[in-house]
Design a protein around this motif. Structure first.
Motif, mmCIF file in Angstrom:
data_model
loop_
_atom_site.group_PDB
_atom_site.id
_atom_site.type_symbol
_atom_site.label_atom_id
_atom_site.label_comp_id
_atom_site.label_asym_id
_atom_site.label_seq_id
_atom_site.Cartn_x
_atom_site.Cartn_y
_atom_site.Cartn_z
ATOM 1 N N MET A 104 0.669 -0.959 0.068
ATOM 2 C CA MET A 104 -0.038 -0.059 0.051
ATOM 3 C C MET A 104 0.987 1.158 0.023
ATOM 4 O O MET A 104 2.137 1.189 0.747
ATOM 5 N N VAL A 105 0.623 2.280 -0.672
ATOM 6 C CA VAL A 105 1.131 3.490 -0.870
ATOM 7 C C VAL A 105 0.419 4.602 -0.380
ATOM 8 O O VAL A 105 -0.816 4.560 -1.128
ATOM 9 N N ILE A 106 0.510 5.413 0.367
ATOM 10 C CA ILE A 106 -0.318 6.604 0.724
ATOM 11 C C ILE A 106 0.758 7.896 0.362
ATOM 12 O O ILE A 106 1.850 7.978 0.887
ATOM 13 N N VAL A 107 0.200 8.726 -0.330
ATOM 14 C CA VAL A 107 1.050 9.897 -0.903
ATOM 15 C C VAL A 107 0.261 11.400 -0.436
ATOM 16 O O VAL A 107 -0.831 11.471 -0.332
ATOM 17 N N ILE A 108 1.121 12.007 0.477
ATOM 18 C CA ILE A 108 0.813 13.272 1.093
ATOM 19 C C ILE A 108 1.516 14.313 0.505
ATOM 20 O O ILE A 108 2.560 14.227 0.525
ATOM 21 N N ILE A 109 0.874 15.363 -0.113
ATOM 22 C CA ILE A 109 1.746 16.372 -0.760
ATOM 23 C C ILE A 109 1.337 17.637 -0.030
ATOM 24 O O ILE A 109 0.043 18.056 0.037
ATOM 25 N N ASP A 110 2.405 18.492 0.863
ATOM 26 C CA ASP A 110 2.012 19.444 1.462
ATOM 27 C C ASP A 110 3.426 20.133 1.575
ATOM 28 O O ASP A 110 4.361 19.817 1.260
ATOM 29 N N ARG A 136 4.729 21.414 7.492
ATOM 30 C CA ARG A 136 3.608 20.550 7.883
ATOM 31 C C ARG A 136 3.745 19.100 7.777
ATOM 32 O O ARG A 136 3.458 18.648 8.493
ATOM 33 N N ILE A 137 4.573 18.738 6.620
ATOM 34 C CA ILE A 137 4.800 17.390 6.782
ATOM 35 C C ILE A 137 5.848 16.920 7.737
ATOM 36 O O ILE A 137 5.602 16.076 8.568
ATOM 37 N N HIS A 138 6.690 17.812 7.981
ATOM 38 C CA HIS A 138 7.765 17.515 9.282
ATOM 39 C C HIS A 138 7.074 17.658 10.476
ATOM 40 O O HIS A 138 7.459 16.815 11.442
ATOM 41 N N SER A 139 5.848 18.326 10.719
ATOM 42 C CA SER A 139 5.303 18.674 12.230
ATOM 43 C C SER A 139 4.589 17.294 12.231
ATOM 44 O O SER A 139 3.971 17.017 13.459
ATOM 45 N N PHE A 140 4.123 16.649 11.053
ATOM 46 C CA PHE A 140 3.200 15.412 10.962
ATOM 47 C C PHE A 140 3.938 14.059 11.464
ATOM 48 O O PHE A 140 3.481 13.259 11.866
ATOM 49 N N GLN A 142 3.493 12.184 14.875
ATOM 50 C CA GLN A 142 1.930 11.639 14.697
ATOM 51 C C GLN A 142 2.155 10.238 14.037
ATOM 52 O O GLN A 142 1.365 9.155 14.524
ATOM 53 N N LEU A 143 2.703 10.496 12.836
ATOM 54 C CA LEU A 143 2.563 9.164 12.073
ATOM 55 C C LEU A 143 3.640 8.127 12.777
ATOM 56 O O LEU A 143 2.995 6.882 12.506
ATOM 57 N N ASP A 144 4.638 8.506 13.233
ATOM 58 C CA ASP A 144 5.440 7.584 14.250
ATOM 59 C C ASP A 144 4.498 6.723 15.234
ATOM 60 O O ASP A 144 4.650 5.583 15.399
ATOM 61 N N GLU A 145 3.516 7.490 15.660
ATOM 62 C CA GLU A 145 2.623 6.608 16.905
ATOM 63 C C GLU A 145 1.837 5.861 16.127
ATOM 64 O O GLU A 145 1.425 4.815 16.503
ATOM 65 N N LEU A 146 1.310 6.300 14.773
ATOM 66 C CA LEU A 146 0.419 5.243 13.950
ATOM 67 C C LEU A 146 1.097 3.910 13.222
ATOM 68 O O LEU A 146 0.476 3.190 13.240
ATOM 69 N N ILE A 147 2.152 4.043 12.836
ATOM 70 C CA ILE A 147 2.815 3.185 12.021
ATOM 71 C C ILE A 147 3.710 2.383 12.737
ATOM 72 O O ILE A 147 4.703 2.891 13.492
ATOM 73 N N LYS A 148 3.597 1.224 12.834
ATOM 74 C CA LYS A 148 4.360 0.275 13.555
ATOM 75 C C LYS A 148 5.677 -0.418 12.923
ATOM 76 O O LYS A 148 6.766 -0.325 13.360
#
Length: 49
Positions: A1-7, A11-15, A18-24
């Motif tokens: 699965m690939v999820i692409v976020i463009i920002d 904003r990416i670095h501040s996210f 949170q991503l680290d908590e979601l993804i194992k």
């Protein structure tokens, strides 16, 4: 699965925390990109008799 976020960079670095908590397990790739937006032209008009 690939999820692409463009920002923005900020904003990416501040996210990331949170991503680290979601993804194992997985891979995060950060890359600069150029975005070119194409918009649809709408439905083609039928030929007039």
């Amino acid at each position: 699965m690939v999820i692409v976020i463009i920002d923005t960079h900020d904003r990416i670095h501040s996210f990331l925390p949170q991503l680290d908590e979601l993804i194992k397990e997985g891979l995060v790739v950060l890359d600069d990109c150029d975005v070119i937006r194409y918009a649809g032209r709408g439905a083609a008009q039928p030929a007039q008799p």
